[in-house]
Design an enzyme around this catalytic site. Structure first.
Site: not given
Ligand code: UDP
Length: 327
Positions: A31, A33, A139, A204, A217
């Site tokens: 990772d 970080l 994304y 939102f 969701r």
């Protein structure tokens, strides 16, 4: 198994790394970080700090790694719209480097963190794995590009791979949960407001074509998600790339999530209505039937109040260590 876990200092990666260590696997976490916390890497795992492209091949070359769980990624929808370069380089270029490192070292199996965002705005819900993939933000586009790359590596180079398409992961497990330095996800934001670390929660978009006008969701508990990774590692077959959706099969609107958080915490969390966030689809609900049928996955913490209760216990225990910055 000997495992490399990329992104094992992040939220989902650290919970999965913990589950793998507890199951007796030999785990090395890589990772950089950039968003993860060193403290989140579970005890019993080795830790190597660095970008995947810089350090993963050395870890793999060190010897007989049976599988890679690849979590390391940039994963914020809104940020991806504003800074796509961070996503094309951080997700696609880094993942291609990992695939090459795996090919060169003969590492046989991969479990990849894909996402519901690969589907975009669905024609119908629940979303199945054969639904069209038309991401509405960079994304999702970058994760879909990596899925395509993985498919071609399985065909050409015999890699065994499974992509798990997560819907909205939440909750906590064994002291590991969501505590990002910059938070954009709904449940931790609402709970930070309950703790008094924020004045209010912004909704939102209140003009979506949903029952109450807010986006819907499918929330999945992080421990159920981790169990699916353990099953995927066992189920991966050389030369094949299988994809599985992981959700709870039920949709909750932003307002319903906030109401559940109010019930669980007993706190009347203030909200303000705000415009839609760029790149957000209206409704995302998974069919996880394929994972249940083929992987033998059995999610148990599917009720939203259970997910919120675990998240609330985690964030409350953090107290002043809970971050509260907004992107
Ligand atoms: N959301 C919201 N207020 C917030 C954060 C999120 O209304 O402060 C909404 C967001 O627009 C989306 C849903 O909550 O419709 C879930 O967003 P989140 O960022 O948690 O996950 P995503 O679905 O983007 O992966």
């Amino acid at each position: 198994m000997k495992l490399l876990v990329t992104g094992g200092a992040g939220y989902v990666g650290s919970v999965c790394a913990r589950v793998m260590v507890d199951a007796g696997h030999d785990v090395t976490v890589v990772d950089n970080l950039s968003t993860g916390n060193r403290d989140a890497v579970p005890e019993g795992a080795r830790f190597v700090e660095g970008d995947v492209s810089a350090v993963a091949e050395d870890v793999l070359a060190d010897g007989d790694v049976d599988g890679v769980l690849h979590f390391a990624a940039q994963s914020l929808v809104g940020e991806s719209v504003e800074a796509p370069e961070k996503y094309w380089y951080g997700n696609v270029v880094e993942s291609l480097a990992l695939l090459e490192a795996m090919r060169r070292t003969g590492t046989p199996r991969l479990v990849f963190s894909s996402t519901a965002a690969t589907y975009g705005e669905p024609d119908a819900v629940p979303i199945v794995e054969s639904s069209p993939t038309r991401p509405t933000n960079p994304y999702g586009a970058t994760k879909l590009a990596i899925d395509h790359a993985i498919s071609s590596y399985t065909v050409a180079h015999g890699l065994a791979a499974i992509s798990l398409r997560y819907f909205n992961v939440a909750g906590a497990y064994a002291g590991a949960g969501e505590n990002r330095r910059v938070e954009t996800h709904l449940i931790p934001i609402v709970l930070q407001a309950a703790l008094g670390h924020r004045d209010s929660v912004k909704i939102f978009g209140t003009d979506y074509h949903t029952d109450d006008g807010t986006a819907v969701r499918d929330y999945i508990h992080v421990h159920d998600l981790a169990q699916a990774h353990a099953l995927a590692l066992e189920a991966a077959v050389a030369g094949r790339h299988a994809l599985y959706n992981l959700g709870s099969g039920a949709g909750f609107s932003v307002r319903q999530v906030i109401d559940t958080c109010r019930e669980v915490t007993g706190i009347d969390i203030p909200v303000v209505e705000a415009p839609r966030r760029a790149g957000d689809p209206a409704v995302l609900i998974a069919s996880s039937d394929k994972a249940i049928d083929e992987l033998g996955w059995q999610p148990v913490k599917t009720a939203l109040p259970t997910i919120v209760t675990d998240a609330w216990e985690y964030i409350r225990a953090l107290g002043d260590r809970a971050h509260s910055a907004t992107a």
